[in-house]
Design an enzyme around this catalytic site. Structure first.
Site, PDB file in Angstrom:
ATOM      1  N   TRP A   1      30.020  -0.981  35.711  1.00  0.00           N
ATOM      2  CA  TRP A   1      29.950   0.118  34.742  1.00  0.00           C
ATOM      3  C   TRP A   1      28.448   0.284  34.520  1.00  0.00           C
ATOM      4  O   TRP A   1      27.809  -0.532  33.876  1.00  0.00           O
ATOM      5  CB  TRP A   1      30.681  -0.290  33.457  1.00  0.00           C
ATOM      6  CG  TRP A   1      30.486   0.623  32.304  1.00  0.00           C
ATOM      7  CD1 TRP A   1      29.538   0.534  31.316  1.00  0.00           C
ATOM      8  CD2 TRP A   1      31.268   1.775  31.971  1.00  0.00           C
ATOM      9  NE1 TRP A   1      29.688   1.548  30.417  1.00  0.00           N
ATOM     10  CE2 TRP A   1      30.738   2.321  30.781  1.00  0.00           C
ATOM     11  CE3 TRP A   1      32.364   2.405  32.556  1.00  0.00           C
ATOM     12  CZ2 TRP A   1      31.267   3.463  30.174  1.00  0.00           C
ATOM     13  CZ3 TRP A   1      32.888   3.532  31.940  1.00  0.00           C
ATOM     14  CH2 TRP A   1      32.346   4.052  30.775  1.00  0.00           C
TER      15      TRP A   1
ATOM     16  N   GLU B   1      44.409  10.458  13.217  1.00  0.00           N
ATOM     17  CA  GLU B   1      44.738  10.552  14.640  1.00  0.00           C
ATOM     18  C   GLU B   1      45.630   9.412  15.131  1.00  0.00           C
ATOM     19  O   GLU B   1      46.403   9.612  16.050  1.00  0.00           O
ATOM     20  CB  GLU B   1      43.485  10.700  15.511  1.00  0.00           C
ATOM     21  CG  GLU B   1      42.620   9.488  15.583  1.00  0.00           C
ATOM     22  CD  GLU B   1      41.389   9.698  16.453  1.00  0.00           C
ATOM     23  OE1 GLU B   1      41.449  10.445  17.428  1.00  0.00           O
ATOM     24  OE2 GLU B   1      40.345   9.092  16.139  1.00  0.00           O
TER      25      GLU B   1
ATOM     26  N   LYS C   1      41.541  11.270  26.027  1.00  0.00           N
ATOM     27  CA  LYS C   1      40.266  10.578  25.823  1.00  0.00           C
ATOM     28  C   LYS C   1      39.081  11.500  26.093  1.00  0.00           C
ATOM     29  O   LYS C   1      38.057  11.431  25.442  1.00  0.00           O
ATOM     30  CB  LYS C   1      40.206   9.346  26.747  1.00  0.00           C
ATOM     31  CG  LYS C   1      38.978   8.480  26.561  1.00  0.00           C
ATOM     32  CD  LYS C   1      39.010   7.746  25.228  1.00  0.00           C
ATOM     33  CE  LYS C   1      37.741   7.007  24.921  1.00  0.00           C
ATOM     34  NZ  LYS C   1      37.604   6.715  23.482  1.00  0.00           N
TER      35      LYS C   1
HETATM   36  C1  F6R Z   1      38.218  10.721  18.005  1.00  0.00           C
HETATM   37  C2  F6R Z   1      37.612  11.033  19.288  1.00  0.00           C
HETATM   38  C3  F6R Z   1      37.238  12.436  19.566  1.00  0.00           C
HETATM   39  C4  F6R Z   1      35.942  12.496  20.395  1.00  0.00           C
HETATM   40  C5  F6R Z   1      35.666  13.949  20.816  1.00  0.00           C
HETATM   41  C6  F6R Z   1      34.352  14.077  21.544  1.00  0.00           C
HETATM   42  O1  F6R Z   1      38.492   9.359  17.871  1.00  0.00           O
HETATM   43  O2  F6R Z   1      37.437  10.178  20.118  1.00  0.00           O
HETATM   44  O3  F6R Z   1      37.109  13.172  18.397  1.00  0.00           O
HETATM   45  O4  F6R Z   1      34.899  12.002  19.625  1.00  0.00           O
HETATM   46  O5  F6R Z   1      36.698  14.411  21.634  1.00  0.00           O
HETATM   47  O6  F6R Z   1      34.331  13.274  22.675  1.00  0.00           O
HETATM   48  P1  F6R Z   1      32.981  12.866  23.372  1.00  0.00           P
HETATM   49  O7  F6R Z   1      32.243  12.001  22.427  1.00  0.00           O
HETATM   50  O8  F6R Z   1      33.389  12.173  24.620  1.00  0.00           O
HETATM   51  O9  F6R Z   1      32.234  14.147  23.628  1.00  0.00           O
END
Ligand code: F6R
Length: 593
Positions: free
Chosen positions: A73, A473, A588
């Site tokens: 990673w 969530e 995710k």
């Molecule tokens: C909540 C969560 C989402 C992300 C959002 C942005 O627990 O994980 O609200 O923070 O979808 O994602 P990134 O940070 O990958 O741009």
């Protein structure tokens, strides 16, 4: 947060290592490699998956009963064939895999270069194997001990040497476990890597050096003295072993935060950012989504307080379609995955407008890294639970580091004590984690709630927003984050004895105001969970339940308080029987608009 497996025994090492790597790959890695060979070491490595490597290797006649493997990673150097582990020294006699970050690798690299060593990768890892070569005088163990004493940073390494039947592993702030078999032994970063073969394990501690052969094992300290370590029978099946024995990935990731934060601090200890070093700017604009947006809002308080620079924070999906006015500003995009469509689009817009741009992300080689001028990596390691936990607290730490850096570049009043205290954050977080049962007990009171409020002021306001997001969530309780001062402008109408309120009341300049808000909600019969600083006896008088976090500077409270709120959300969701790692309707990585 890479995966390591080493094997010495009587089986075909290639098969054992490939199997181990597959067991480690569930977390999602970017490159993979293997070194096998009893007399001559042969290395195969590439960007991509274990199965891709396997089909390459199947075409060869690779064999041997000792070897090491690695899933990477990326931290230093993009994911690529040449940056994949294992690394060989110049003579091809030693092979090494590494998990962690070597802070002083540049200095060692220069020194070794002047002695004639040549390097093939951009990684920090490669210097270690060259250092071993440089120090080798006939005893590989001595050479490894000499090498690790030169390294600053965190590392779990496993080293093999051509013609040797032993593997040497070293642990400093990065996990490494010995697996004990019959006529075979293993060294791995995680138990699932060898669980198919044995469930007897020795968990190494920081400063341990393990020496294993097929029929023996011992552990030494950095001074070379033998130390005693317990053998543990692992009761886990493969599935629970993947979660490190935790019930869910989310809980595992919450508990990984001290280590993740340490890695962020290490990876950002000496920033060089042309964007801020060579440019003047009057404003900072932060753009992000979801949890990352909350980190950005915390950033607003940090930058404005530390740097006295005005800061605007935008949700990326809003930023895209608003009128934009060109200003003398730098842009900071925050995204764990580096793949969020709205954040990427916003970064393109800012660039087109001619602004200098920085990304804070967790994923090396992700799309955002190609859309901005410069990148700060959080180095939190892979996050599998859909709900952001360690990625959030490490984003906040990256923001502190950026603030520290800008303050230094601009010659602003030295905040030396503040930055010294920043390094204590991993310890503070460990302290909060130790209180998990108290928090679990409080979560019982929330089990049947349908609506909740999280309130805070100043830097605790975005912390409240994030606490509420975590709760909604994963537990599906409707939870709203509010600036406490806004309650009387509407939401107070919703408060009843069935509406729990989580009030964030750390000792800062809004403390007395917050106590006023707590009384206000308590007067409506709402049960109040107060989150405050250790030793705050006053708080207990006004709230029903208290969660204490260790004392720190007001600016740092978002980190320990968020960890407490993550645990609160986690235990509540678990008691409600929710599917915590994959909440309904969520993904995710949000790669569509
Ligand atoms: C909540 C969560 C989402 C992300 C959002 C942005 O627990 O994980 O609200 O923070 O979808 O994602 P990134 O940070 O990958 O741009």
């Amino acid at each position: 947060m890479c995966g390591i497996i080493g094997y010495t025994g009587n089986r075909n090492a290639l098969e054992v290592i490939l199997e181990g790597l597959k067991r480690l790959e569930y977390r999602g890695y970017d490159s993979v490699g293997i070194a096998v060979g009893n007399h001559e070491i042969r290395v195969y490595k590439r960007r991509g998956s274990v199965s891709a490597l396997e089909s390459d290797i199947r075409k060869t006649s690779l064999s041997g009963t000792i070897g090491i493997g690695h899933t990477r990673w990326a931290t230093h150097g993009e994911p690529s064939d040449r940056n994949a582990h294992p690394f060989l020294d110049c003579t091809g006699r030693f092979a090494l895999v590494h998990n962690g970050i070597i802070e002083n690798y540049q200095e060692i690299k220069e020194e070794l270069r002047s002695k004639g060593h040549s390097f093939t990768s951009d990684t920090d890892t490669e210097v270690i194997v060259h250092l071993i070569e440089d120090l080798y005088e006939g005893d590989i163990l001595k050479a490894v001990m000499g090498a690790v004493s030169r390294l600053d940073g965190s590392f779990a390494i496993v080293v093999m040497a051509a013609g040797e039947r032993r593997l040497i592993g070293v642990r400093k702030e990065s996990p490494l476990v010995i697996g004990l078999g019959e006529g075979e032994n293993f060294l791995a970063s995680d138990v699932p890597a060898f669980l198919k073969y044995t469930n007897r394990a020795v968990f190494l501690q920081d400063g341990d050096i393990a020496v294993i052969t097929a029929n023996s094992w011992k552990v030494l300290n950095f001074g070379g003295e033998e130390v005693k370590r317990e053998v543990t029978d692992i009761p886990w099946n493969v599935e629970s072993a993947e979660k490190g024995g935790f019930k869910h990935f989310m809980l595992k990731e919450i508990f990984e935060q001290p280590y993740a934060i340490m890695n962020t601090l290490r990876g950002t200890s000496s920033l060089y950012l042309r964007t801020v070093d060579e440019n003047d700017f009057e404003r900072i604009k932060i753009v992000a989504c979801g949890t990352s947006y909350h980190a950005g809002m915390i950033g607003k308080y940090v930058f404005e307080e530390m740097l006295r620079i005005p800061v605007d924070v935008d949700v990326a999906s809003e930023f895209r379609y608003r009128e934009r006015i060109r200003e003398d500003a730098i842009y900071v995009f925050i995204t764990q995955s580096g793949e969020t469509a709205d954040t990427l689009a916003a970064a393109r817009i800012a660039r087109r407008m001619g602004h200098r741009t920085i990304a804070i992300t967790n994923v090396i080689g992700s799309s955002i890294t190609r859309e901005v001028d410069e990148v700060i990596y959080t180095n939190a390691g892979p996050e599998i639970g859909v709900a952001a936990t360690k990625s959030f607290t490490t984003q906040i730490v990256a923001i502190y580091r950026l603030a520290q850096h800008i303050a230094e570049v601009r010659g602003l009043a030295a905040h030396d004590d503040l930055w010294t205290e920043l390094r204590l954050l991993p310890r503070l977080v460990s302290n909060v984690l130790q209180r998990h049962s108290e928090i679990e007990d409080i979560a019982r009171t929330l089990k049947t709630a349908q609506n909740m409020f999280y309130i805070g002021r100043n830097i605790s306001y975005p912390t409240a927003l994030e606490g509420a997001l975590k709760m909604k969530e994963i537990s599906y309780i409707h939870a709203e984050g509010y600036p406490a001062g806004e309650l009387k402008h509407g939401p107070l109408a919703l408060l009843t004895p069935k509406t729990p309120v989580v009030a964030l009341v750390p000792p800062d300049r809004t403390y007395m105001k917050m106590l006023g808000n707590v009384k206000e909600v308590a007067a409506r019969g709402a049960p109040v969970i107060g989150v405050g600083a250790e030793g705050d006896e006053d708080l207990i008088k006004y709230v029903d339940r208290t969660i204490y976090v260790p004392r720190t500077r007001p600016i740092f409270y978002p980190v320990p308080i968020s960890v407490a709120l993550q645990l609160l959300a986690y235990y509540t969701a678990d008691m409600r029987g929710c599917e915590i790692d994959k909440p309904r309707n969520l993904a995710k990585s949000v790669t569509v608009e």
